[in-house]
Design an enzyme around this catalytic site. Structure first.
Site, PDB file in Angstrom:
ATOM      1  N   ASP A 161     -44.104 -25.714 -16.542  1.00  0.00           N
ATOM      2  CA  ASP A 161     -45.226 -25.026 -16.854  1.00  0.00           C
ATOM      3  C   ASP A 161     -46.545 -24.628 -16.008  1.00  0.00           C
ATOM      4  OD1 ASP A 161     -46.138 -23.252 -19.107  1.00  0.00           O
ATOM      5  OD2 ASP A 161     -45.170 -24.195 -20.673  1.00  0.00           O
ATOM      6  N   TRP A 194     -44.711 -19.825 -13.040  1.00  0.00           N
ATOM      7  CA  TRP A 194     -45.333 -18.780 -12.192  1.00  0.00           C
ATOM      8  C   TRP A 194     -46.216 -17.411 -12.396  1.00  0.00           C
ATOM      9  CZ3 TRP A 194     -44.414 -20.297  -5.842  1.00  0.00           C
ATOM     10  CH2 TRP A 194     -45.191 -19.690  -5.075  1.00  0.00           C
ATOM     11  N   PRO A 195     -45.338 -17.136 -12.539  1.00  0.00           N
ATOM     12  CA  PRO A 195     -45.970 -15.664 -11.876  1.00  0.00           C
ATOM     13  C   PRO A 195     -45.888 -15.374 -13.627  1.00  0.00           C
ATOM     14  CG  PRO A 195     -43.208 -16.274 -12.443  1.00  0.00           C
ATOM     15  CD  PRO A 195     -43.727 -16.742 -11.940  1.00  0.00           C
ATOM     16  N   TYR A 197     -48.113 -16.741 -15.815  1.00  0.00           N
ATOM     17  CA  TYR A 197     -49.079 -16.674 -15.690  1.00  0.00           C
ATOM     18  C   TYR A 197     -49.694 -16.099 -14.491  1.00  0.00           C
ATOM     19  CZ  TYR A 197     -48.395 -20.597 -18.626  1.00  0.00           C
ATOM     20  OH  TYR A 197     -47.438 -21.833 -19.461  1.00  0.00           O
ATOM     21  N   ASP A 223     -42.770 -16.099 -24.427  1.00  0.00           N
ATOM     22  CA  ASP A 223     -41.998 -16.109 -24.780  1.00  0.00           C
ATOM     23  C   ASP A 223     -41.576 -15.424 -25.749  1.00  0.00           C
ATOM     24  OD1 ASP A 223     -42.986 -19.019 -23.310  1.00  0.00           O
ATOM     25  OD2 ASP A 223     -43.961 -20.392 -25.379  1.00  0.00           O
TER      26      ASP A 223
END
Length: 413
Positions: A161, A194-195, A197, A223
């Site tokens: 995460d 990664w992408p 955030y 999510d």
């Protein structure tokens, strides 16, 4: 029939076009399938008051047993992944992560061994910050120790995460942790957030070319929640982002739309067909998140439909392209194996109706890339029946029920 045996898939992977880019670890050549704790169990640590919804050793072993005994493993489901909230709140005196002593009394190596004896694979979770999203110890400053710890435990899949860190660190932290994982010589599918955030927290556009070089799969949207509107939002996101993200999607590197929410009572049967079908058309990872004992008979039959799974697990791994037919009707088109010679793919057409009313839809397959001059044999995948043969001049007309999908596969004649 669309069924492909395991040996067929291995042979076809060997024959993949040379321009398909693979992550150098050689893993996840088809989208991972399995179970992950977060969507349904989340941070279910109050086991004394809620023993039936508890993230603990017994839960994880029970999922392994269900996969092994109830046909899921034979259908391709193999990864069992523990998400956040699995550890003690403090590392040990050597700086190592410690599984919660009450909920995981035998430790993670015991769980991994149990899963491996059943021919299944084990996954875990960490965060690249000092703490995880739920405030448990994260891996920042401990990449080397944690990578070796996960390797020693026998972890086959690591979800990482990206909470609580700045943009610049996201663009280096995932790369650095990935390098430490490689040093362990233990093969692990590397799942990055990664992408997500970069785009939704830091409001920038992700560099997918870089991400695809370092991760096997990546989350790039919110999510999933346990309700139909969340599923629709995911479908619409992938429709809108197709041009941006599809070039980096393929064997060893997958866009991940998050979990399948079967077994939660959140969806009716029509909605369940849409949820599962779109994910398979995308060649997306298929990760359940539920109490496996609450999977309905309908859901289990759908999940283990080998004709459907063959579309999602196709070795070419092409992400279906969306076409907006009407305001709430999307056609997803996916070329895949088997091929006639080296020129004519088979195609699957998923006509997805997100409206609360039925729609009469007509499509001319030739408009969407089919090109076999001898025509195609049309199979209704859900009915498992032959519908008709079509030429390049013919059209297909069908009534799509409310919040449902019609799925046809066209095999070149």
């Amino acid at each position: 029939m669309l069924r492909l045996h395991v040996l067929d898939i291995v042979f076809l992977v060997i024959l993949l076009p040379e321009n398909v880019k693979l992550l150098k670890n050689g893993l996840a050549l088809t989208p991972p399938m399995g179970w992950m704790s977060w969507g349904y169990y989340m941070c279910a640590v109050n086991c004394d008051n809620y023993p039936d919804k508890c993230l603990n050793e017994n839960l994880i072993l029970s999922v392994a047993d269900t996969f092994y005994h109830d046909g899921y493993q034979e259908a391709g489901f193999e990864y069992i992944i523990i998400d956040d909230c699995w550890s003690e709140k403090e590392r040990d005196e050597n700086g190592k992560l410690v599984p919660d002593k009450k909920r995981f009394p035998n430790g993670m190596k015991y769980i991994a061994d149990y899963i491996h004896t059943r021919g299944l694979k084990f996954g875990m979770y960490t965060n690249i910050a000092e703490i995880t999203c739920m405030k448990y110890p994260g891996s920042q400053y401990f990449f080397d120790i944690d990578a070796q710890t996960f390797a020693d435990w026998g972890v086959d899949y690591l979800k990482v995460d990206g909470c609580f860190v700045k943009e610049d660190y996201l663009n280096t932290g995932y790369i650095d942790l990935g390098q430490e994982l490689k040093k362990t010589a233990k093969d692990m599918v590397y799942s990055c957030s990664w992408p997500y955030y970069i785009q939704f927290i830091h409001k920038k556009m992700p560099d997918y070319q870089k991400i695809a070089k370092h991760c096997n799969m990546w989350r790039n949207y919110h999510d999933v929640q346990l309700h139909w509107p969340a599923v629709k939002a995911i479908i619409n996101h992938y429709k809108n982002e197709y041009d941006r993200i599809s070039p980096y999607h393929g064997p060893g590197q997958w866009n991940d739309p998050d979990m399948i929410i079967f077994g939660t009572g959140a969806l009716n049967e029509n909605q369940s067909r849409v949820h599962y079908t779109v994910y398979l058309m995308l060649s997306a990872p298929i990760l359940l998140s539920c109490d496996m004992n609450k999977i309905t008979t309908f859901e289990k039959k759908l999940l283990q439909n080998l004709d459907l799974i063959a579309i999602g697990q196709d070795p070419l791994g092409i992400m279906a392209k969306p076409y907006q037919l009407e305001q709430l009707v999307i056609l997803w088109v996916k070329p895949h194996l088997p091929m006639k010679g080296d020129r004519f793919h088979s195609f699957s057409f998923a006509i997805v109706n997100l409206d609360t009313e039925q729609h009469l839809i007509s499509i001319y397959p030739v408009v969407y890339g089919v090109n076999s001059t001898d025509g195609y044999s049309v199979m209704d995948v859900f009915a498992n029946t032959f519908r008709k043969n079509v030429t390049l001049k013919d059209y297909i007309q069908v009534v799509v029920p409310a919040e449902d999908v019609i799925l046809y596969t066209l095999f070149p004649l």
